[in-house]
Structures are given as structure tokens and as C-alpha cells.
Enzyme design. Sequence first.
Site, PDB file in Angstrom:
ATOM      1  N   LEU A  35       0.814  -1.221   0.000  1.00  0.00           N
ATOM      2  CA  LEU A  35       0.000   0.000   0.000  1.00  0.00           C
ATOM      3  C   LEU A  35       0.846   1.269   0.000  1.00  0.00           C
ATOM      4  CD1 LEU A  35      -2.627  -1.219   2.611  1.00  0.00           C
ATOM      5  CD2 LEU A  35      -2.726  -1.387   0.102  1.00  0.00           C
ATOM      6  N   HIS A  36       0.341   2.276  -0.696  1.00  0.00           N
ATOM      7  CA  HIS A  36       0.989   3.600  -0.731  1.00  0.00           C
ATOM      8  C   HIS A  36      -0.074   4.665  -0.500  1.00  0.00           C
ATOM      9  CE1 HIS A  36      -0.786   3.737  -4.711  1.00  0.00           C
ATOM     10  NE2 HIS A  36      -0.118   2.662  -5.075  1.00  0.00           N
ATOM     11  N   GLU A  37       0.343   5.914  -0.601  1.00  0.00           N
ATOM     12  CA  GLU A  37      -0.572   7.034  -0.308  1.00  0.00           C
ATOM     13  C   GLU A  37      -1.819   7.026  -1.195  1.00  0.00           C
ATOM     14  OE1 GLU A  37      -1.049   9.624   1.860  1.00  0.00           O
ATOM     15  OE2 GLU A  37       0.391   8.541   3.090  1.00  0.00           O
ATOM     16  N   HIS A  39      -3.507   4.329  -2.230  1.00  0.00           N
ATOM     17  CA  HIS A  39      -4.465   3.437  -1.563  1.00  0.00           C
ATOM     18  C   HIS A  39      -5.026   4.097  -0.309  1.00  0.00           C
ATOM     19  CE1 HIS A  39      -1.705   0.277  -3.448  1.00  0.00           C
ATOM     20  NE2 HIS A  39      -2.875  -0.035  -3.950  1.00  0.00           N
ATOM     21  N   GLY A 150      -9.381   4.244  -7.720  1.00  0.00           N
ATOM     22  CA  GLY A 150      -8.683   5.474  -8.101  1.00  0.00           C
ATOM     23  C   GLY A 150      -8.821   5.777  -9.585  1.00  0.00           C
ATOM     24  N   LYS A 152      -6.432   6.766 -11.177  1.00  0.00           N
ATOM     25  CA  LYS A 152      -5.139   6.362 -11.733  1.00  0.00           C
ATOM     26  C   LYS A 152      -5.338   5.233 -12.760  1.00  0.00           C
ATOM     27  CE  LYS A 152      -0.745   4.748 -11.718  1.00  0.00           C
ATOM     28  NZ  LYS A 152      -0.946   3.339 -11.708  1.00  0.00           N
ATOM     29  N   GLN A 156      -9.831   0.807 -15.805  1.00  0.00           N
ATOM     30  CA  GLN A 156     -10.356  -0.144 -14.821  1.00  0.00           C
ATOM     31  C   GLN A 156     -11.597   0.431 -14.137  1.00  0.00           C
ATOM     32  OE1 GLN A 156      -7.908  -2.510 -11.895  1.00  0.00           O
ATOM     33  NE2 GLN A 156      -8.451  -0.847 -10.526  1.00  0.00           N
TER      34      GLN A 156
HETATM   35  O1  PAF Z   1      -6.258  -1.821  -8.895  1.00  0.00           O
HETATM   36  C1  PAF Z   1      -5.903  -2.896  -8.347  1.00  0.00           C
HETATM   37  O2  PAF Z   1      -5.077  -2.907  -7.426  1.00  0.00           O
HETATM   38  C2  PAF Z   1      -6.484  -4.217  -8.824  1.00  0.00           C
HETATM   39  O3  PAF Z   1      -6.647  -4.230 -10.206  1.00  0.00           O
HETATM   40  C3  PAF Z   1      -7.800  -4.594  -8.102  1.00  0.00           C
HETATM   41  C4  PAF Z   1      -8.916  -3.593  -8.381  1.00  0.00           C
HETATM   42  C5  PAF Z   1      -7.551  -4.681  -6.594  1.00  0.00           C
HETATM   43  C6  PAF Z   1      -8.277  -5.972  -8.591  1.00  0.00           C
HETATM   44  O4  PAF Z   1      -7.329  -6.967  -8.351  1.00  0.00           O
END
Ligand code: PAF
Length: 289
Positions: A35-37, A39, A150, A152, A156
Site C-alpha cells: 500500500l501507498h498514499e 491506496h 482510483g 489512476k 479499470q
Molecule cells: O487496482 C488494483 O489494485 C487491482 O486491479 C484490483 C482492483 C484490486 C483488482 O485486483
Amino acid sequence: MPIQIVQSIADARSTCRLQNRQGKSVGLVPTMGFLHEGHLSLVRQARSDNDFVVVSVFVNPTQFLPSEDFDTYPQNFEQDQRLLEDEGVDLIFFPSTKEMYCSSNSTFVEVTGQLTTNLCAISRPHFFRGVATVVAKLFNIVEPDRAYFGHKDAQQLAIIQRMVQDLNFDIEVVPMPIVRDSDGLAKSSRNSYLNPDQRRSSTVLFRALQHAKTLITQGERSSNRILAEMEKMIQATEYTRIDYINIVCTTSFEPQEYINSEVLIAIAVWITNTRLIDSIRIDPANLTS
Ligand code: PAF
């Protein structure tokens, strides 16, 4: 309450259902850990919006090709746990691959159309099927009221919004702004792969996007001319190889020849062996400088 760490689907489901039954709202932040900022900005928003916050930490094998970095994807669960404790998260869902995908697993979720055929889908055709599948599974396990993603990963995010609408998930998808280092590089777990020289080159993604914004602010509306300038800038930078640069509609993801309404300028660049993505949304009717 100390943070709960749950590895089984049954335990995650029963704990989250209990919250629902008690009338508590549940927020989910799906992650692959390290994890980073970026997240943490999702986690903080989830914390302020919901009574109960779940963060999933799962490196999802179905979104990687055998040639990609699944085996070496950075992980540090102890550090993740500490960070999430500090943010007041209630539950970490940390399943194994076997728990998430039984050996007979043969069902996948696939969003079709322009959204999943251009940009990242060109070099990673398997990717969005894996993401949609694991996110749908997490939604079914946690049954959150809200889920946080995000900007980013702009494509997605759009695909998950489409899936939520098409499959009638009763979940609010909350999009969150990109978090950047002070020199503009978008936060990503994969930034940890860069050595100091590559790290210096990596700022070219943000610089190229800013250059595009300047050109549009100055009145340029031809996507081809903007893309050519961005390409020149990136090609002049050491260690880089362009995967794609494109200017697309923010909703349909159709490439736009001219910039007449809000667009997403999206970019993926290899810095030696590390593939980085970034993007900005620009509305020519609403330019600030
Ligand atoms: O963005 C991510 O870290 C991944 O694609 C996710 C949404 C956790 C699915 O594995």
C-alpha cells in the site's frame, strides 16, 4: 476495536453480513497490497463515509499473463497491516489464491466493447476480465454499500462502473483522484521497481500529460498534433518505450480526432522493464490556466 484479519470467504461474508444486519454501512477498498498514499486516500474516504471499512489484499492471478510480474509483485503484509491499523480500518480480507479460485473455477466476468478493447487492453488483453472477475467476487463476498477505486486506473474504473450497472450490483462506486509524488509521478506499487535513473525518467509521463494540457489551453484541438508532441518528448527520454498514448472520450473510450468535449488523455510507458500508466481528464470548455 483491534483490526480483524480474515482469510476465509465464509468469515469475511459472515462478519460483513452482521454489519449489514445491524444497519451499519460497509465500505470496501479492493487492493493488491504493498500500500501507498494512493491506496490510503481511498481508505480515508471509505473511513469517513462508512461505519465499517474492509480492505482486501489479494494479488489476483487472473489479471496477470504468465510473462508478467505475478510472481514478483511486491508484497509486505506486515507493513500493510500497520498502515491500515493507523487508518482505523475494521477488517482486512487477505485470502489465499486457493480460497478465491477453487481448482474447478471456470466462470469469468467479461465487460465487452470499446471499453475493453483499446488502451491497456491492447497489450494486456486478459487483464480486464481478471479484474472484473475478482472485483465481482469481492462484491459478492463483502456486499459493500460503497467501493473505492482510483482515477489512476481510469480504464479499470470505467469498466467496473459499467459492470456494476450491467450486473445490477447495489453498490456505489466512489472514484478518487490520482495521488502523485511531488514531481508528478502517479503513486503506484510498481514504482518500487525503478532504480534512481529510471525513477528520474519516469516523470516524463506526467510532463507529457502536462504538455498536452498546455497545448490544449493554448487552443490546439488536433489529437494527432498533441500526440505527436507527447511522443517526441517521451522518445527523447532515456529508458522509455511507449506502449500507448491516446486521447479518448471519457465515457465511451472511443478515440477522439478533435478535442471538442471532455477527453481522457491516457498513456502507458515502459521504463525499461516497468510498465507505468497515467492519465488526465481535460474539458476544453473548462480550462483553468
Ligand atoms: O487496482 C488494483 O489494485 C487491482 O486491479 C484490483 C482492483 C484490486 C483488482 O485486483
